[in-house]
Scaffold this motif. Structure first.
Motif, PDB file in Angstrom:
ATOM      1  N   PHE A 111      11.436  31.518  -9.559  1.00 15.91           N
ATOM      2  CA  PHE A 111      12.666  31.418  -9.958  1.00 15.91           C
ATOM      3  C   PHE A 111      13.236  33.647  -8.822  1.00 15.91           C
ATOM      4  N   ILE A 112      14.411  33.060  -7.842  1.00 17.85           N
ATOM      5  CA  ILE A 112      14.365  33.991  -6.778  1.00 17.85           C
ATOM      6  C   ILE A 112      15.527  34.691  -7.683  1.00 17.85           C
ATOM      7  N   PHE A 113      15.803  35.810  -8.468  1.00 19.83           N
ATOM      8  CA  PHE A 113      17.122  36.777  -8.334  1.00 19.83           C
ATOM      9  C   PHE A 113      17.462  38.094  -7.565  1.00 19.83           C
ATOM     10  N   GLN A 114      18.777  37.618  -6.429  1.00 15.03           N
ATOM     11  CA  GLN A 114      18.930  37.900  -5.311  1.00 15.03           C
ATOM     12  C   GLN A 114      20.474  38.896  -5.773  1.00 15.03           C
ATOM     13  N   PRO A 115      19.976  39.969  -5.029  1.00 16.16           N
ATOM     14  CA  PRO A 115      21.284  40.903  -5.134  1.00 16.16           C
ATOM     15  C   PRO A 115      21.762  40.818  -4.338  1.00 16.16           C
ATOM     16  N   GLU A 116      23.108  41.542  -3.751  1.00 15.93           N
ATOM     17  CA  GLU A 116      24.129  41.448  -2.580  1.00 15.93           C
ATOM     18  C   GLU A 116      24.176  40.155  -1.783  1.00 15.93           C
ATOM     19  N   GLU A 117      24.683  38.886  -2.870  1.00 14.73           N
ATOM     20  CA  GLU A 117      25.362  37.712  -1.827  1.00 14.73           C
ATOM     21  C   GLU A 117      26.507  38.260  -1.949  1.00 14.73           C
ATOM     22  N   GLU A 174       7.783  40.084  -9.862  1.00 14.68           N
ATOM     23  CA  GLU A 174       7.901  40.643  -8.488  1.00 14.68           C
ATOM     24  C   GLU A 174       9.309  41.701  -8.480  1.00 14.68           C
ATOM     25  N   THR A 175       8.849  43.234  -8.260  1.00 16.73           N
ATOM     26  CA  THR A 175      10.560  43.059  -8.007  1.00 16.73           C
ATOM     27  C   THR A 175      10.381  44.194  -6.465  1.00 16.73           C
ATOM     28  N   GLU A 176       9.010  44.372  -6.435  1.00 16.32           N
ATOM     29  CA  GLU A 176       9.331  45.136  -4.427  1.00 16.32           C
ATOM     30  C   GLU A 176       9.411  43.773  -3.317  1.00 16.32           C
ATOM     31  N   TYR A 226      13.970  42.717  -2.233  1.00 17.50           N
ATOM     32  CA  TYR A 226      14.567  43.685  -1.711  1.00 17.50           C
ATOM     33  C   TYR A 226      15.116  44.472  -2.210  1.00 17.50           C
ATOM     34  N   GLY A 227      15.955  45.405  -2.597  1.00 19.15           N
ATOM     35  CA  GLY A 227      17.173  46.146  -3.772  1.00 19.15           C
ATOM     36  C   GLY A 227      16.412  46.005  -4.924  1.00 19.15           C
ATOM     37  N   TYR A 228      17.464  45.158  -5.517  1.00 20.88           N
ATOM     38  CA  TYR A 228      17.167  45.399  -7.340  1.00 20.88           C
ATOM     39  C   TYR A 228      17.254  43.311  -7.025  1.00 20.88           C
ATOM     40  N   GLY A 229      16.557  43.175  -6.364  1.00 20.79           N
ATOM     41  CA  GLY A 229      15.706  41.795  -6.561  1.00 20.79           C
ATOM     42  C   GLY A 229      14.519  41.550  -7.340  1.00 20.79           C
ATOM     43  N   VAL A 230      14.503  40.160  -8.159  1.00 18.28           N
ATOM     44  CA  VAL A 230      13.824  40.522  -9.416  1.00 18.28           C
ATOM     45  C   VAL A 230      13.039  38.650  -8.849  1.00 18.28           C
ATOM     46  N   ILE A 231      12.333  38.317  -8.725  1.00 20.90           N
ATOM     47  CA  ILE A 231      11.296  37.120  -8.468  1.00 20.90           C
ATOM     48  C   ILE A 231      10.205  37.255  -9.671  1.00 20.90           C
TER      49      ILE A 231
END
Length: 428
Positions: free
Chosen positions: A162-168, A82-84, A86-91
């Motif tokens: 697996f939450i790859f989170q942008p903007e930390e 899933e990419t929709e 937030y931002g360039y996040g990936v799950i």
């Protein structure tokens, strides 16, 4: 003992002696032996993945290439992506073959805006941008856990997200993801994360409750500007009144967190029960008023409410009361807060698998740093770990946000093995 009996005993001892997991047929490995086996198999690949991220860092809100690289790795592993969110996040979503809980692992993606000296051979190709906080390591560990658990999918209970989170680094990404309706639909039971730090490579540290000091920024607003001498005198009085430490210790010297006598791993650590304030306040004029700002770091949540009244009283006692317009906090980020029961259960789980004392107790709170993982913890029970990345014999010090930040990449192996095991067990 005759020769025939001796020969027979030697033959029997050969077949009866326990053998290491690496010598067993893969089909005979326990799950956690398989996790170690698969981790070792992919370790070199994970190092190259980490180095690719290191050479191609992207700032908060600009993680476009990083997103594409992560997405490809996860799709190649057969995960739903899933990419929709937030931002360039990936799950990445890995569904086990057996029923169980919904467990999440968070890895942050963004780099830092700096151009510090970098001793690595795979330096940043982007001027003024570096992975000087270790998020490249975090992503490599998360990809490794995803691959290891995917290879143990038949035994895996529940679903791992697996939450790859942008903007930390800007303290935005976790909050935005946690607010997303799609994220709420995952109905997560637990969430976990780590941060590489200056502890020795391979050491994993955790504690219940606050991992970091509470980070506040105070704003003091006056009707008219103060002279340089007045500012120096007043800010000195404020600092002297607020700053607190144990027995004259210096918790603002963050390099001491690794000191065995006074660091985080010692019950007598200096990194507890303190308040740190900026030595120099930032001053500026705005909207016909004069402002003084300072960052504060307080370990005790109950004492935060006393800060503003104390500052107001100091100003009044210093004869600036008639000039004072307001004292307020203008930044009040939440801090990482590990729930005691889940933290204890996580420690017990890993100690059971890898031996008593595998996890190092943390007795303090790290100053200056924080993590927006706190926003996930406000929604879902979650535990946040520190992963050592230094190797002092090799001259490698993983002090985040500092010149010459470097990581012993063996910590990737430790992170993948350890937390693959934890997620596997917590899914039951």
């Amino acid at each position: 003992m005759n020769k025939q009996i001796l020969l027979t005993l030697l033959i029997l001892s050969t077949f009866c002696t326990p053998i290491a997991y690496g010598q067993k047929p893969k089909s005979k490995l326990t799950v956690h032996e398989s996790i170690q086996f698969e981790t070792d198999k992919i370790f070199d690949k994970l190092v190259q993945i980490r180095r690719d991220f290191h050479e191609n860092p992207e700032l908060a809100g600009k993680e476009k290439r990083t997103q594409e690289v992560i997405k490809k790795h996860l799709l190649d592993l057969g995960l739903q992506v899933e990419t929709e969110i937030y931002g360039y996040g990936v799950i990445g979503i890995l569904k086990g073959d057996k029923k169980g809980k919904n467990i999440a692992w968070r890895a942050d993606m963004d780099a830092l805006p700096n151009d510090f000296p970098d001793p690595s051979d795979f330096k940043s190709k982007v001027k003024g941008v570096q992975h000087g906080c270790g998020h490249d390591v975090h992503m490599a560990v998360a990809i490794g856990i995803a691959e290891v658990l995917a290879k143990n999918k038949k035994s895996l209970r529940g679903t791992v997200y697996f939450i790859f989170q942008p903007e930390e680094e800007t303290f935005i990404g976790a909050k935005r993801i946690a607010e997303n309706k799609k994220f709420e639909q995952f109905k997560l039971d637990e969430i976990y994360s780590l941060h590489v730090t200056a502890l020795p490579a391979g050491q994993i540290m955790v504690k219940a409750n606050e991992m970091y000091a509470y980070q506040k920024e105070i704003n003091i607003r006056f009707k008219n500007a103060l002279s340089g001498e007045e500012i120096k005198e007043l800010t000195s009085k404020i600092r002297n009144s607020l700053v607190r430490s144990n027995n004259g210790s210096k918790p603002w010297e963050i390099q001491s967190i690794i000191d065995p006598k006074i660091g985080l791993a010692n019950p007598s650590t200096i990194f507890k029960d303190y308040l740190i304030a900026d030595e120099k306040f930032r001053t500026y004029s705005k909207n016909d008023s004069f402002h003084m700002n300072a960052e504060l770091y307080e370990t005790d949540a109950d004492k935060i409410k006393n800060i503003i009244p104390s500052v107001e009283q100091i100003i009044k006692d210093s004869n600036y009361g008639s000039q004072l317009l307001s004292v307020s906090f203008i930044k009040e980020n939440p801090t990482v807060l590990n729930p005691p029961n889940l933290t204890r259960n996580s420690i017990n789980t890993l100690d059971t698998i890898y031996g008593k004392g595998f996890i190092t107790p943390d007795y303090g709170q790290v100053p200056y740093f924080n993590d927006d993982f706190a926003y996930f913890q406000q929604k879902i029970p979650g535990v946040y770990f520190l992963l050592g990345g230094s190797n002092f014999e090799k001259g490698i010090t993983a002090m985040n946000h500092a010149p010459n930040f470097e990581v012993d990449e063996e910590c990737i192996r430790t992170g993948v093995r350890t937390f693959s095991s934890l997620l596997f067990e917590r899914g039951k």
